[in-house]
Design a protein around this motif. Structure first.
Motif, PDB file in Angstrom:
ATOM      1  N   HIS A   1     -13.112  -0.993  -7.586  1.00  0.00           N
ATOM      2  CA  HIS A   1     -12.230  -1.931  -6.910  1.00  0.00           C
ATOM      3  C   HIS A   1     -10.897  -1.725  -7.439  1.00  0.00           C
ATOM      4  O   HIS A   1      -9.974  -2.301  -6.828  1.00  0.00           O
TER       5      HIS A   1
ATOM      6  N   ASP B   1     -18.889  -4.967  -2.977  1.00  0.00           N
ATOM      7  CA  ASP B   1     -18.453  -6.386  -2.709  1.00  0.00           C
ATOM      8  C   ASP B   1     -18.183  -7.036  -3.860  1.00  0.00           C
ATOM      9  O   ASP B   1     -19.183  -6.987  -4.637  1.00  0.00           O
TER      10      ASP B   1
ATOM     11  N   ARG C   1     -12.872 -16.308 -11.371  1.00  0.00           N
ATOM     12  CA  ARG C   1     -13.304 -16.045 -10.055  1.00  0.00           C
ATOM     13  C   ARG C   1     -13.560 -17.200  -9.382  1.00  0.00           C
ATOM     14  O   ARG C   1     -13.532 -17.268  -8.056  1.00  0.00           O
TER      15      ARG C   1
ATOM     16  N   ARG D   1      -9.771 -19.082  -9.355  1.00  0.00           N
ATOM     17  CA  ARG D   1      -8.847 -18.296  -8.554  1.00  0.00           C
ATOM     18  C   ARG D   1      -9.435 -17.104  -7.981  1.00  0.00           C
ATOM     19  O   ARG D   1      -9.245 -16.121  -8.228  1.00  0.00           O
ATOM     20  N   PRO D   2     -10.140 -17.549  -6.637  1.00  0.00           N
ATOM     21  CA  PRO D   2     -10.951 -16.134  -6.023  1.00  0.00           C
ATOM     22  C   PRO D   2      -9.856 -15.375  -5.570  1.00  0.00           C
ATOM     23  O   PRO D   2     -10.350 -14.097  -5.468  1.00  0.00           O
ATOM     24  N   ARG D   3      -8.648 -15.512  -5.178  1.00  0.00           N
ATOM     25  CA  ARG D   3      -7.730 -14.663  -4.857  1.00  0.00           C
ATOM     26  C   ARG D   3      -7.122 -13.694  -5.655  1.00  0.00           C
ATOM     27  O   ARG D   3      -6.568 -12.821  -5.412  1.00  0.00           O
ATOM     28  N   SER D   4      -7.246 -14.171  -7.054  1.00  0.00           N
ATOM     29  CA  SER D   4      -6.600 -13.094  -8.208  1.00  0.00           C
ATOM     30  C   SER D   4      -7.700 -12.195  -8.537  1.00  0.00           C
ATOM     31  O   SER D   4      -8.092 -12.137  -9.732  1.00  0.00           O
ATOM     32  N   VAL D   5      -8.052 -11.157  -7.451  1.00  0.00           N
ATOM     33  CA  VAL D   5      -8.901 -10.268  -7.800  1.00  0.00           C
ATOM     34  C   VAL D   5      -8.630  -9.323  -8.875  1.00  0.00           C
ATOM     35  O   VAL D   5      -9.429  -8.983  -9.957  1.00  0.00           O
ATOM     36  N   LYS D   6      -7.409  -8.796  -8.699  1.00  0.00           N
ATOM     37  CA  LYS D   6      -6.910  -7.698  -9.871  1.00  0.00           C
ATOM     38  C   LYS D   6      -7.151  -8.121 -11.158  1.00  0.00           C
ATOM     39  O   LYS D   6      -7.546  -7.453 -11.897  1.00  0.00           O
TER      40      LYS D   6
ATOM     41  N   SER E   1      -8.935 -10.675 -12.364  1.00  0.00           N
ATOM     42  CA  SER E   1     -10.104 -10.947 -12.721  1.00  0.00           C
ATOM     43  C   SER E   1     -10.792  -9.356 -13.128  1.00  0.00           C
ATOM     44  O   SER E   1     -11.710  -9.477 -14.004  1.00  0.00           O
TER      45      SER E   1
END
Length: 279
Positions: free
Chosen positions: A150, A178, A235, A238-243, A245
């Motif tokens: 990812h 995913d 996760r 802050r589910p949008r803070s992918v990088k 995490s």
């Protein structure tokens, strides 16, 4: 008849060949062959572990070489579990290659395998503690590879997606890991790590009279456990803070390596840690 360490190479080669056949079959969508070859390889490898168990008269878990045996075994096991759940073609190749690395380390740098065990290692809690931890490490190793995927540059992912878009759609066989699958792997790995820590506390109570003493090994185990817990909380919160995490997950895996074998090289552990019995 029991087998000694000198027979390891024969079992290892047979198992790796079977795992490689299974990995190749996965890429060719031959799932029956992938399952059969991988499971046969696991049976061959585990038969050697059982033979060592009988030969040593205790579980082969004392030295780093012996724990690498379990890690080499659990990696393909984790691979086939992930493959059966999410059908990722690449997972069996990853587990085979990484298992081969640990097997080669054991072949080129064998450790001393002895029947002699210090009293602390004769506890019935010692074997489940280490075995559960080795499985957790294997699962979290697979999760780390998915995190690296990812974090690959967008150009690489776009090229891969464009190549896949020209191929027939096969929604029943997803190949792109995913984040939901990644979270599941981390959760499973953390769950097993938690159980391993509980077994370790029971072992420590029986062996040394206390559940936890902030020994260097125990301290790093706690740090590693909290690092994976931080990933899960990030996760969720802050589910949008992918990088962010994903980088936390990679940092947690580095801490895991420190907890597993890096602790042996720390000055604080030399002569002070009760967990350096394999030095």
């Amino acid at each position: 008849m029991t087998l000694g360490w000198e027979h390891f190479i024969y079992f290892a080669i047979t198992a790796v060949v079977l795992w490689a056949i299974g990995a190749g079959a996965a890429w060719k969508e031959k799932r029956a062959v992938a399952y059969t070859a991988t499971i046969l390889g696991l049976l061959v490898f585990f038969s050697f572990i059982l033979s060592m168990w009988v030969s040593l008269e205790h579980p082969p878990l004392r030295t780093m070489g012996e724990t690498r045996l379990w890690y080499s075994f659990f990696l393909p096991m984790t691979g086939i579990i992930v493959y059966s759940r999410w059908k990722y073609k690449w997972i069996l190749s990853f587990s085979t290659v990484l298992s081969l690395v640990f097997i080669c380390v054991n072949l080129f740098k064998p450790e001393i395998h002895s029947k002699t065990l210090m009293p602390a290692l004769q506890s019935p809690w010692f074997a489940p503690h280490v075995i559960v931890y080795m499985f957790a490490y294997a699962v979290l190793g697979a999760a780390t590879l998915m995190a690296v995927y990812h974090l690959l540059p967008p150009k690489f992912l776009l090229k891969k997606e464009s190549r896949n878009s020209s191929m027939p759609d096969n929604s029943s066989s997803p190949q792109t890991p995913d984040l939901g699958s990644l979270d599941n792997l981390v959760s499973v790995g953390l769950a097993f790590m938690t159980v391993g820590m509980l077994f370790g506390a029971l072992w420590a109570k029986e062996a040394w009279g206390h559940y936890w003493a902030w020994d260097p090994k125990e301290t790093w185990a706690a740090i590693t456990w909290f690092a994976y817990l931080v990933y899960i909380h990030v996760r969720i919160a802050r589910p949008r803070s992918v990088k962010a995490s994903l980088w936390i997950l990679l940092a947690a895996f580095v801490l895991l390596q420190m907890c597993w074998w890096g602790i042996n090289y720390l000055p604080a552990a030399q002569g002070a840690s009760v967990h350096t019995y394999n030095m």
